[in-house]
Design a protein around this motif. Structure first.
Motif, PDB file in Angstrom:
ATOM      1  N   LYS A 258       0.830  -1.204   0.000  1.00  0.00           N
ATOM      2  CA  LYS A 258       0.000   0.000   0.000  1.00  0.00           C
ATOM      3  C   LYS A 258       0.865   1.256   0.000  1.00  0.00           C
ATOM      4  O   LYS A 258       0.581   2.226  -0.714  1.00  0.00           O
ATOM      5  CB  LYS A 258      -0.923  -0.013   1.215  1.00  0.00           C
ATOM      6  N   LEU A 259       1.942   1.238   0.774  1.00  0.00           N
ATOM      7  CA  LEU A 259       2.815   2.412   0.865  1.00  0.00           C
ATOM      8  C   LEU A 259       3.449   2.761  -0.481  1.00  0.00           C
ATOM      9  O   LEU A 259       3.767   3.924  -0.735  1.00  0.00           O
ATOM     10  CB  LEU A 259       3.912   2.173   1.903  1.00  0.00           C
ATOM     11  N   SER A 260       3.645   1.762  -1.329  1.00  0.00           N
ATOM     12  CA  SER A 260       4.304   2.022  -2.613  1.00  0.00           C
ATOM     13  C   SER A 260       3.455   2.890  -3.528  1.00  0.00           C
ATOM     14  O   SER A 260       3.960   3.473  -4.485  1.00  0.00           O
ATOM     15  CB  SER A 260       4.650   0.706  -3.311  1.00  0.00           C
ATOM     16  N   HIS A 261       2.153   2.998  -3.236  1.00  0.00           N
ATOM     17  CA  HIS A 261       1.239   3.779  -4.066  1.00  0.00           C
ATOM     18  C   HIS A 261       0.985   5.186  -3.502  1.00  0.00           C
ATOM     19  O   HIS A 261       0.131   5.899  -4.023  1.00  0.00           O
ATOM     20  CB  HIS A 261      -0.082   3.022  -4.218  1.00  0.00           C
ATOM     21  N   ASP A 262       1.731   5.552  -2.473  1.00  0.00           N
ATOM     22  CA  ASP A 262       1.611   6.889  -1.882  1.00  0.00           C
ATOM     23  C   ASP A 262       2.351   7.871  -2.791  1.00  0.00           C
ATOM     24  O   ASP A 262       3.595   7.925  -2.779  1.00  0.00           O
ATOM     25  CB  ASP A 262       2.219   6.876  -0.474  1.00  0.00           C
ATOM     26  N   LEU A 263       1.611   8.636  -3.576  1.00  0.00           N
ATOM     27  CA  LEU A 263       2.230   9.528  -4.567  1.00  0.00           C
ATOM     28  C   LEU A 263       3.111  10.584  -3.921  1.00  0.00           C
ATOM     29  O   LEU A 263       4.203  10.885  -4.420  1.00  0.00           O
ATOM     30  CB  LEU A 263       1.153  10.203  -5.414  1.00  0.00           C
ATOM     31  N   ALA A 264       2.667  11.150  -2.811  1.00  0.00           N
ATOM     32  CA  ALA A 264       3.456  12.188  -2.148  1.00  0.00           C
ATOM     33  C   ALA A 264       4.781  11.620  -1.668  1.00  0.00           C
ATOM     34  O   ALA A 264       5.840  12.243  -1.828  1.00  0.00           O
ATOM     35  CB  ALA A 264       2.666  12.788  -0.983  1.00  0.00           C
ATOM     36  N   ALA A 265       4.739  10.416  -1.071  1.00  0.00           N
ATOM     37  CA  ALA A 265       5.968   9.783  -0.591  1.00  0.00           C
ATOM     38  C   ALA A 265       6.869   9.420  -1.772  1.00  0.00           C
ATOM     39  O   ALA A 265       8.097   9.544  -1.686  1.00  0.00           O
ATOM     40  CB  ALA A 265       5.638   8.545   0.237  1.00  0.00           C
ATOM     41  N   GLY A 266       6.258   8.984  -2.872  1.00  0.00           N
ATOM     42  CA  GLY A 266       7.047   8.644  -4.050  1.00  0.00           C
ATOM     43  C   GLY A 266       7.778   9.844  -4.624  1.00  0.00           C
ATOM     44  O   GLY A 266       8.948   9.743  -5.016  1.00  0.00           O
ATOM     45  N   GLU A 267       7.101  10.975  -4.649  1.00  0.00           N
ATOM     46  CA  GLU A 267       7.740  12.193  -5.146  1.00  0.00           C
ATOM     47  C   GLU A 267       8.819  12.682  -4.178  1.00  0.00           C
ATOM     48  O   GLU A 267       9.886  13.148  -4.593  1.00  0.00           O
ATOM     49  CB  GLU A 267       6.697  13.276  -5.378  1.00  0.00           C
ATOM     50  N   ARG A 268       8.549  12.548  -2.903  1.00  0.00           N
ATOM     51  CA  ARG A 268       9.552  12.953  -1.915  1.00  0.00           C
ATOM     52  C   ARG A 268      10.802  12.085  -2.028  1.00  0.00           C
ATOM     53  O   ARG A 268      11.931  12.586  -1.962  1.00  0.00           O
ATOM     54  CB  ARG A 268       8.971  12.870  -0.502  1.00  0.00           C
ATOM     55  N   LEU A 269      10.596  10.782  -2.209  1.00  0.00           N
ATOM     56  CA  LEU A 269      11.732   9.873  -2.379  1.00  0.00           C
ATOM     57  C   LEU A 269      12.514  10.239  -3.634  1.00  0.00           C
ATOM     58  O   LEU A 269      13.750  10.244  -3.626  1.00  0.00           O
ATOM     59  CB  LEU A 269      11.243   8.431  -2.467  1.00  0.00           C
ATOM     60  N   TRP A 270      11.820  10.549  -4.715  1.00  0.00           N
ATOM     61  CA  TRP A 270      12.495  10.909  -5.971  1.00  0.00           C
ATOM     62  C   TRP A 270      13.384  12.139  -5.756  1.00  0.00           C
ATOM     63  O   TRP A 270      14.549  12.149  -6.153  1.00  0.00           O
ATOM     64  CB  TRP A 270      11.464  11.171  -7.054  1.00  0.00           C
ATOM     65  N   HIS A 271      12.845  13.164  -5.135  1.00  0.00           N
ATOM     66  CA  HIS A 271      13.608  14.398  -4.951  1.00  0.00           C
ATOM     67  C   HIS A 271      14.761  14.202  -3.969  1.00  0.00           C
ATOM     68  O   HIS A 271      15.860  14.759  -4.172  1.00  0.00           O
ATOM     69  CB  HIS A 271      12.677  15.517  -4.483  1.00  0.00           C
ATOM     70  N   GLU A 272      14.541  13.421  -2.935  1.00  0.00           N
ATOM     71  CA  GLU A 272      15.624  13.141  -1.988  1.00  0.00           C
ATOM     72  C   GLU A 272      16.714  12.320  -2.665  1.00  0.00           C
ATOM     73  O   GLU A 272      17.905  12.538  -2.425  1.00  0.00           O
ATOM     74  CB  GLU A 272      15.076  12.395  -0.772  1.00  0.00           C
ATOM     75  N   SER A 273      16.315  11.418  -3.536  1.00  0.00           N
ATOM     76  CA  SER A 273      17.298  10.609  -4.269  1.00  0.00           C
ATOM     77  C   SER A 273      18.105  11.484  -5.223  1.00  0.00           C
ATOM     78  O   SER A 273      19.333  11.307  -5.357  1.00  0.00           O
ATOM     79  CB  SER A 273      16.590   9.490  -5.033  1.00  0.00           C
ATOM     80  N   GLU A 274      17.444  12.412  -5.892  1.00  0.00           N
ATOM     81  CA  GLU A 274      18.169  13.355  -6.754  1.00  0.00           C
ATOM     82  C   GLU A 274      19.236  14.094  -5.947  1.00  0.00           C
ATOM     83  O   GLU A 274      20.389  14.243  -6.412  1.00  0.00           O
ATOM     84  CB  GLU A 274      17.203  14.366  -7.367  1.00  0.00           C
TER      85      GLU A 274
END
Length: 283
Positions: A258-274
């Motif tokens: 379920k957590l993998s579909h959290d769009l806000a968390a996904g975008e936050r992870l993307w930006h933190e990874s960048e």
């Protein structure tokens, strides 16, 4: 796969080697990435002979080093005319916290940040080769993963299993975020669970639980060849042409955590990874 070029990280052993062999047998030009040049050379020789395909080669890279990942991407750009499939296969488990040359926690760096960086560096090549595919190997452990944005590096309390679960959840969220960004480009992004495979998983630094499984249950685990079936399917099958943003197990679409579909968390992870890999932080 005749005329198709495939890059496979972690291609010198286990699931990666079996994936390289399977795609070479289908006629692909296979480029496997290995950390150990001698082991990589042996693997190339074996695959060429067993698959009956001489169009197999190796590039050397240490995916725990961002400089090495960038050098790998540079070699791909310089040496390969096209890139039809990128298989982000390399990964591992370490019970003890350790840091990379970049000062990052090793599990998160190798399992998530390395494929994140490599894929982003190769996006132009993939788009120019479209239709193309990015296939990322995750794990069923993603279902137990949690993203602790206040401590992604496990500095305040490290558990090898917790770090691994987090990195595998990150793989799935990366796949979904990448699929959103690649919409309309002809490049797809899928992610998979290969099953529990009989490999060298965790052998360098296992927990007691993993050591127990390796000792007593290894004969009952999947062979690397069976574990590679879904990777090969997603890299080559016409059945999944155009399929993107999906999690697979056993060559079938499954529902990820379920957590993998959290769009806000996904975008936050993307930006933190960048930020962590030194890429420009996108809006």
């Amino acid at each position: 796969m005749n005329g198709k070029t495939v890059l496979i990280t972690g291609g010198a052993g286990g699931i990666g080697r079996a994936t390289a062999h399977g795609l070479a047998a289908l006629g692909a030009h296979v480029v496997l990435v290995a950390r150990d040049p001698a082991k990589g050379d042996r693997t190339v020789t074996e695959i060429r002979r067993q698959a009956g395909n001489d169009d197999v080669e190796m590039l050397v890279a240490d995916l725990s080093s961002q400089a090495s990942v960038r050098a790998l991407a540079g070699q791909v750009e310089a040496r390969l005319q096209r890139l039809d499939v990128l298989v982000n296969n390399a990964g591992g488990f370490w019970a003890t916290r350790r840091t990379t040359v970049d000062g990052l926690e090793h599990t998160f760096a190798v399992n998530h940040l390395a494929p994140f960086l490599l894929t982003n560096l190769l996006l132009d090549k993939l788009k120019a080769s479209a239709p193309a595919r990015v296939v990322t190997v995750s794990s069923g452990a993603q279902a137990m993963g949690r993203l602790n944005f206040d401590d992604l590096q496990g500095e305040t309390g490290y558990s090898g299993q917790t770090a691994y679960n987090q990195s595998k959840l990150a793989n799935v969220m990366f796949c979904y975020a990448l699929a959103r960004r690649l919409a309309g480009t002809g490049v797809t992004s899928t992610v998979l669970h290969p099953g529990v495979v009989r490999s060298n998983f965790g052998k360098d630094d296992p927990t007691p639980a993993i050591r127990f499984v390796i000792t007593w249950f290894k004969p009952f685990l999947k062979s690397p060849e069976r574990g590679a079936r879904t990777s090969i399917h997603l890299a080559s099958s016409p059945e999944v042409a155009g399929v993107t943003g999906e999690y697979f197990s056993g060559k079938r679409v499954r529902r990820s955590a379920k957590l993998s579909h959290d769009l806000a968390a996904g975008e936050r992870l993307w930006h933190e990874s960048e930020r962590l890999v030194g890429l420009p932080v996108t809006p």
